[in-house]
Scaffold this motif. Structure first.
Motif, PDB file in Angstrom:
ATOM      1  N   ASN A 159      -8.581  18.421  72.202  1.00 61.23           N
ATOM      2  CA  ASN A 159      -9.084  17.600  73.300  1.00 61.23           C
ATOM      3  C   ASN A 159      -8.556  16.175  73.160  1.00 61.23           C
ATOM      4  O   ASN A 159      -8.579  15.601  72.073  1.00 61.23           O
TER       5      ASN A 159
ATOM      6  N   THR B 160      -4.612  25.711  77.777  1.00 63.77           N
ATOM      7  CA  THR B 160      -5.740  26.562  77.417  1.00 63.77           C
ATOM      8  C   THR B 160      -6.193  26.245  76.004  1.00 63.77           C
ATOM      9  O   THR B 160      -5.437  25.700  75.193  1.00 63.77           O
ATOM     10  N   HIS B 161      -7.445  26.606  75.722  1.00 60.99           N
ATOM     11  CA  HIS B 161      -7.955  26.577  74.347  1.00 60.99           C
ATOM     12  C   HIS B 161      -8.161  27.987  73.820  1.00 60.99           C
ATOM     13  O   HIS B 161      -8.628  28.164  72.693  1.00 60.99           O
ATOM     14  N   HIS B 162      -7.820  28.984  74.646  1.00 58.70           N
ATOM     15  CA  HIS B 162      -8.063  30.377  74.281  1.00 58.70           C
ATOM     16  C   HIS B 162      -6.765  31.005  73.756  1.00 58.70           C
ATOM     17  O   HIS B 162      -5.852  31.317  74.527  1.00 58.70           O
TER      18      HIS B 162
ATOM     19  N   GLU C 103      -6.177  24.546  82.315  1.00 56.16           N
ATOM     20  CA  GLU C 103      -7.318  25.323  81.823  1.00 56.16           C
ATOM     21  C   GLU C 103      -7.935  26.190  82.931  1.00 56.16           C
ATOM     22  O   GLU C 103      -9.098  26.027  83.295  1.00 56.16           O
TER      23      GLU C 103
ATOM     24  N   THR D  17      -9.067  29.220  83.148  1.00 52.56           N
ATOM     25  CA  THR D  17     -10.160  30.168  82.897  1.00 52.56           C
ATOM     26  C   THR D  17     -11.391  29.523  82.266  1.00 52.56           C
ATOM     27  O   THR D  17     -12.364  30.218  81.980  1.00 52.56           O
ATOM     28  N   THR D  18     -11.361  28.206  82.061  1.00 55.88           N
ATOM     29  CA  THR D  18     -12.505  27.531  81.444  1.00 55.88           C
ATOM     30  C   THR D  18     -13.753  27.674  82.317  1.00 55.88           C
ATOM     31  O   THR D  18     -13.726  27.403  83.515  1.00 55.88           O
TER      32      THR D  18
END
Length: 261
Positions: A56, A209-211, A178, A180-181
């Motif tokens: 972040n 993304t973070h996934h 992002e 899908t957040t």
């Protein structure tokens, strides 16, 4: 094709007293300026999906907003094919489908009306808009809510409508921040399948993304941004080779944050 080279973007700090302790320790803070993006480079070829990773505040969203022409770069270059995005933003904007972190729908309009409005802004005829909306509604499973006012939409409904709005004009490249957040499993899967359809159609896609499971499933390439700089860029296989302990460890190996503090 999307090519970003030596991209830089700074922001003036209007009130230094409002900076958090974390911001004050960030090495990108220099005097009255915060250098959100210092040296970013990315390359995404036709039909490729590039996953943009980073902690972040690393500079991912700023990078994508500059790419989308929402912000103007201080330094560097961006090309979409032969189009110079920085020096010819109006022409570049026609080729870009951009989903920001905020859906920003017009609440009093239905989903169909929101999408159609952006189609008209991009010079599409009513017939072409109608056909494209039906196609996107099929792909994104939107028929049950398409003609309801968007102010009453769930998070998933808003995100699907925003994605449809971003691609209604058949852009040459798609940029998703992002996507899908905050979505439930079913809605997220629909978005993932839609990204796969863009890839199959030869459209280059960059999404943050973070996934990491999404990276493994969708991406051909990975870029990691840390403290406003590209700290890794390569294929998914090359990314996985950064550690033999899985994707999370590979991501952490690309950061080297301890060396920058």
């Amino acid at each position: 094709m999307i090519k970003i080279s030596k991209l830089a973007k700074k922001f003036k700090i209007e009130n230094p007293k409002k900076l958090s302790e974390q911001d004050k320790k960030d090495p990108r803070l220099q005097g009255r300026f915060f250098h959100s993006v210092k040296n970013v480079q990315l390359y995404c070829e036709q039909g490729e999906v590039l996953g943009l990773l980073g902690p972040n505040g690393a500079g991912k969203t700023t990078t994508l907003r500059v790419l989308s022409t929402a912000l103007q770069a201080d330094e560097g270059s961006i090309f979409i094919g032969d189009t110079d995005v920085i020096n010819n933003p109006v022409e570049a904007r026609k080729k870009i489908g951009f989903l920001s972190g905020s859906t920003g729908l017009y609440g009093r309009l239905t989903g169909r009306e929101n999408i159609a409005y952006f189609g008209r802004l991009n010079g599409m005829s009513d017939a072409d808009i109608s056909a494209k909306v039906e196609q996107l509604a099929d792909q994104l499973d939107m028929h049950t809510f398409l003609d309801r006012r968007s102010e009453n939409y769930s998070t998933g409904m808003k995100q699907k409508t925003s994605i449809a709005r971003a691609v209604v004009h058949n852009p040459k490249v798609v940029v998703l921040d992002e996507p899908t957040t905050g979505l439930d499993i079913m809605a997220a899967n629909t978005v993932i399948e839609f990204i796969k359809s863009l890839k199959a159609a030869g459209v280059p896609v960059i999404f943050s993304t973070h996934h990491l499971d999404e990276v493994s499933e969708l991406c051909d390439k990975v870029a990691v941004i840390d403290y406003g700089e590209t700290s890794f860029e390569g294929s998914v296989d090359e990314f996985k080779q950064q550690s033999n302990e899985g994707l999370h460890a590979a991501f952490m190996a690309c950061l080297n944050r301890g060396e920058k503090q």
